[in-house]
Design a protein around this motif. Structure first.
Motif, PDB file in Angstrom:
ATOM      1  N   MET A   1      27.567 -21.334 -28.801  1.00  0.00           N
ATOM      2  CA  MET A   1      27.019 -20.123 -28.275  1.00  0.00           C
ATOM      3  C   MET A   1      25.798 -19.749 -29.105  1.00  0.00           C
ATOM      4  SD  MET A   1      28.700 -16.364 -27.983  1.00  0.00           S
ATOM      5  CE  MET A   1      28.514 -16.021 -29.700  1.00  0.00           C
ATOM      6  N   PHE A   2      24.777 -19.275 -28.450  1.00  0.00           N
ATOM      7  CA  PHE A   2      23.579 -18.794 -29.126  1.00  0.00           C
ATOM      8  C   PHE A   2      23.475 -17.292 -28.926  1.00  0.00           C
ATOM      9  CE2 PHE A   2      22.410 -23.173 -28.223  1.00  0.00           C
ATOM     10  CZ  PHE A   2      21.871 -23.566 -29.423  1.00  0.00           C
ATOM     11  N   ALA A   3      23.073 -16.597 -29.958  1.00  0.00           N
ATOM     12  CA  ALA A   3      22.817 -15.173 -29.855  1.00  0.00           C
ATOM     13  C   ALA A   3      21.452 -14.905 -30.452  1.00  0.00           C
ATOM     14  CB  ALA A   3      23.875 -14.373 -30.607  1.00  0.00           C
ATOM     15  N   LEU A   4      20.677 -14.124 -29.751  1.00  0.00           N
ATOM     16  CA  LEU A   4      19.388 -13.673 -30.250  1.00  0.00           C
ATOM     17  C   LEU A   4      19.675 -12.371 -30.983  1.00  0.00           C
ATOM     18  CD1 LEU A   4      16.241 -13.568 -30.183  1.00  0.00           C
ATOM     19  CD2 LEU A   4      16.481 -12.424 -27.992  1.00  0.00           C
ATOM     20  N   SER A   5      19.358 -12.286 -32.229  1.00  0.00           N
ATOM     21  CA  SER A   5      19.687 -11.109 -33.011  1.00  0.00           C
ATOM     22  C   SER A   5      18.509 -10.771 -33.907  1.00  0.00           C
ATOM     23  CB  SER A   5      20.931 -11.389 -33.866  1.00  0.00           C
ATOM     24  OG  SER A   5      21.172 -10.343 -34.757  1.00  0.00           O
ATOM     25  N   PHE A   6      18.063  -9.548 -33.849  1.00  0.00           N
ATOM     26  CA  PHE A   6      16.993  -9.166 -34.753  1.00  0.00           C
ATOM     27  C   PHE A   6      17.079  -7.706 -35.110  1.00  0.00           C
ATOM     28  CE2 PHE A   6      15.304  -9.565 -30.459  1.00  0.00           C
ATOM     29  CZ  PHE A   6      14.771  -8.324 -30.195  1.00  0.00           C
ATOM     30  N   ALA A   7      16.455  -7.372 -36.220  1.00  0.00           N
ATOM     31  CA  ALA A   7      16.516  -6.026 -36.760  1.00  0.00           C
ATOM     32  C   ALA A   7      15.470  -5.131 -36.126  1.00  0.00           C
ATOM     33  CB  ALA A   7      16.291  -6.079 -38.270  1.00  0.00           C
ATOM     34  N   LEU A   8      15.841  -3.897 -35.936  1.00  0.00           N
ATOM     35  CA  LEU A   8      14.920  -2.883 -35.448  1.00  0.00           C
ATOM     36  C   LEU A   8      14.883  -1.767 -36.489  1.00  0.00           C
ATOM     37  CD1 LEU A   8      16.256  -2.582 -31.791  1.00  0.00           C
ATOM     38  CD2 LEU A   8      14.180  -3.734 -32.514  1.00  0.00           C
ATOM     39  N   ALA A   9      13.711  -1.416 -36.941  1.00  0.00           N
ATOM     40  CA  ALA A   9      13.581  -0.315 -37.895  1.00  0.00           C
ATOM     41  C   ALA A   9      13.393   0.965 -37.105  1.00  0.00           C
ATOM     42  CB  ALA A   9      12.400  -0.561 -38.824  1.00  0.00           C
ATOM     43  N   LEU A  10      14.443   1.719 -36.950  1.00  0.00           N
ATOM     44  CA  LEU A  10      14.445   2.909 -36.110  1.00  0.00           C
ATOM     45  C   LEU A  10      14.610   4.161 -36.954  1.00  0.00           C
ATOM     46  CD1 LEU A  10      16.917   1.470 -33.484  1.00  0.00           C
ATOM     47  CD2 LEU A  10      14.452   1.505 -33.332  1.00  0.00           C
ATOM     48  N   SER A  11      14.170   5.299 -36.411  1.00  0.00           N
ATOM     49  CA  SER A  11      14.280   6.528 -37.192  1.00  0.00           C
ATOM     50  C   SER A  11      14.680   7.733 -36.351  1.00  0.00           C
ATOM     51  CB  SER A  11      12.954   6.815 -37.890  1.00  0.00           C
ATOM     52  OG  SER A  11      11.927   6.926 -36.928  1.00  0.00           O
ATOM     53  N   ALA A  12      15.218   7.542 -35.185  1.00  0.00           N
ATOM     54  CA  ALA A  12      15.663   8.656 -34.353  1.00  0.00           C
ATOM     55  C   ALA A  12      17.071   9.076 -34.771  1.00  0.00           C
ATOM     56  CB  ALA A  12      15.643   8.241 -32.885  1.00  0.00           C
ATOM     57  N   LEU A 143      22.536 -15.409 -25.477  1.00  0.00           N
ATOM     58  CA  LEU A 143      21.761 -16.359 -24.688  1.00  0.00           C
ATOM     59  C   LEU A 143      22.651 -17.297 -23.878  1.00  0.00           C
ATOM     60  CD1 LEU A 143      19.040 -17.320 -27.312  1.00  0.00           C
ATOM     61  CD2 LEU A 143      18.914 -15.604 -25.494  1.00  0.00           C
ATOM     62  N   THR A 144      23.895 -17.476 -24.310  1.00  0.00           N
ATOM     63  CA  THR A 144      24.838 -18.342 -23.605  1.00  0.00           C
ATOM     64  C   THR A 144      26.205 -17.676 -23.579  1.00  0.00           C
ATOM     65  OG1 THR A 144      25.455 -19.505 -25.632  1.00  0.00           O
ATOM     66  CG2 THR A 144      23.659 -20.469 -24.333  1.00  0.00           C
ATOM     67  N   ASP A 145      27.016 -18.119 -22.649  1.00  0.00           N
ATOM     68  CA  ASP A 145      28.412 -17.698 -22.628  1.00  0.00           C
ATOM     69  C   ASP A 145      29.144 -18.489 -23.697  1.00  0.00           C
ATOM     70  OD1 ASP A 145      28.177 -15.937 -20.405  1.00  0.00           O
ATOM     71  OD2 ASP A 145      28.227 -17.658 -19.043  1.00  0.00           O
ATOM     72  N   PRO A 146      30.320 -18.013 -24.140  1.00  0.00           N
ATOM     73  CA  PRO A 146      31.075 -18.801 -25.118  1.00  0.00           C
ATOM     74  C   PRO A 146      31.517 -20.121 -24.504  1.00  0.00           C
ATOM     75  CG  PRO A 146      32.337 -16.873 -24.425  1.00  0.00           C
ATOM     76  CD  PRO A 146      30.990 -16.786 -23.786  1.00  0.00           C
ATOM     77  N   SER A 147      31.594 -21.150 -25.339  1.00  0.00           N
ATOM     78  CA  SER A 147      32.037 -22.455 -24.855  1.00  0.00           C
ATOM     79  C   SER A 147      33.549 -22.559 -24.974  1.00  0.00           C
ATOM     80  CB  SER A 147      31.357 -23.569 -25.654  1.00  0.00           C
ATOM     81  OG  SER A 147      31.671 -23.431 -27.019  1.00  0.00           O
ATOM     82  N   GLY A 150      36.405 -19.768 -23.900  1.00  0.00           N
ATOM     83  CA  GLY A 150      35.640 -18.564 -23.603  1.00  0.00           C
ATOM     84  C   GLY A 150      36.149 -17.314 -24.284  1.00  0.00           C
ATOM     85  N   THR A 151      36.915 -17.450 -25.362  1.00  0.00           N
ATOM     86  CA  THR A 151      37.446 -16.272 -26.021  1.00  0.00           C
ATOM     87  C   THR A 151      36.686 -15.908 -27.286  1.00  0.00           C
ATOM     88  OG1 THR A 151      39.024 -17.604 -27.264  1.00  0.00           O
ATOM     89  CG2 THR A 151      39.776 -16.705 -25.151  1.00  0.00           C
ATOM     90  N   GLY A 152      35.796 -16.752 -27.738  1.00  0.00           N
ATOM     91  CA  GLY A 152      35.099 -16.503 -28.992  1.00  0.00           C
ATOM     92  C   GLY A 152      33.813 -15.738 -28.811  1.00  0.00           C
ATOM     93  N   GLY A 153      33.134 -15.520 -29.938  1.00  0.00           N
ATOM     94  CA  GLY A 153      31.802 -14.943 -29.920  1.00  0.00           C
ATOM     95  C   GLY A 153      31.721 -13.448 -29.770  1.00  0.00           C
ATOM     96  N   LYS A 154      32.831 -12.772 -29.808  1.00  0.00           N
ATOM     97  CA  LYS A 154      32.813 -11.325 -29.621  1.00  0.00           C
ATOM     98  C   LYS A 154      32.206 -10.630 -30.834  1.00  0.00           C
ATOM     99  CE  LYS A 154      36.813 -11.482 -26.689  1.00  0.00           C
ATOM    100  NZ  LYS A 154      38.246 -11.564 -26.695  1.00  0.00           N
ATOM    101  N   GLN A 167      28.118 -12.482 -22.884  1.00  0.00           N
ATOM    102  CA  GLN A 167      27.842 -12.918 -21.522  1.00  0.00           C
ATOM    103  C   GLN A 167      26.349 -13.148 -21.424  1.00  0.00           C
ATOM    104  OE1 GLN A 167      29.318  -9.528 -19.274  1.00  0.00           O
ATOM    105  NE2 GLN A 167      31.100 -10.722 -18.664  1.00  0.00           N
ATOM    106  N   ALA A 168      25.987 -14.377 -21.133  1.00  0.00           N
ATOM    107  CA  ALA A 168      24.569 -14.666 -20.945  1.00  0.00           C
ATOM    108  C   ALA A 168      24.091 -13.888 -19.731  1.00  0.00           C
ATOM    109  CB  ALA A 168      24.356 -16.158 -20.737  1.00  0.00           C
TER     110      ALA A 168
END
Length: 177
Positions: A1-12, A143-147, A150-154, A167-168
């Motif tokens: 499984m691929f996950a796109l993950s990045f940081a957001l510097a937020l201030s609200a 980016l993809t569903d778990p392989s 299908g129970t992993g990646g939560k 869920q892709a």
């Protein structure tokens, strides 16, 4: 499984809440910590482009920030954005949704985390950017569903009693760190 993950510097006040004009349909999963789920952050075309640019070569991956060898089944890389109009537009839209500067994502690429099938649970942890700073909030787009079964990646938030299943399809979860 691929996950796109990045940081957001937020201030609200609610750091994870997207601008409803940019990200319609977002739902709040928890108020403390603030966790929001948005079903359509990226288009199918944008997702397909990101998936096509995810490296297949193992040499393109390295241990994720703050990780040396404790997770052999979790590796990180970056998908280039600069010069790709479709991805630059996607990243700009994410910037507008949270009112943040995304120029480092354009120039440095989108961080991608790869979990191999059968990977053990990562456990409770904090996120860091590549400079070692802890972001105010993190965005995860699957980016993809778990392989396999299908129970992993939560993504689990035990204090909030919230679990987000991968869920892709362009949806994303944003949460305060």
């Amino acid at each position: 499984m691929f996950a796109l993950s990045f940081a957001l510097a937020l201030s609200a006040t609610d750091l994870a809440r997207p601008d409803a004009r940019v990200v319609p349909g977002a739902t709040q999963l928890s108020a403390d910590p603030a966790i929001w789920f948005s079903p359509a952050l990226l288009s199918q075309e944008q997702l397909a482009r990101i998936r096509a640019k995810v490296p297949a070569d193992e040499a393109a991956y390295a241990p994720c920030i703050g990780q040396v060898d404790e997770f052999d089944s979790k590796k990180c890389t970056f998908v280039p954005v600069e010069g790709d109009v479709l991805l630059e537009t996607a990243v700009a839209s994410l910037g507008r949704a949270w009112g943040v500067d995304v120029s480092r994502l354009v120039s440095g690429g989108l961080p991608v985390i790869r979990y191999l099938p059968g990977a053990p649970a990562v456990g409770k942890h904090g996120d860091e950017d590549r400079r070692g700073a802890v972001p105010n909030a993190t965005l995860v787009v699957y980016l993809t569903d778990p392989s396999g079964a299908g129970t992993g990646g939560k993504t689990v938030f035990p204090e909030a009693g919230v679990t987000v299943s991968p869920q892709a399809g362009g949806g994303g979860c944003v949460f305060e760190n």
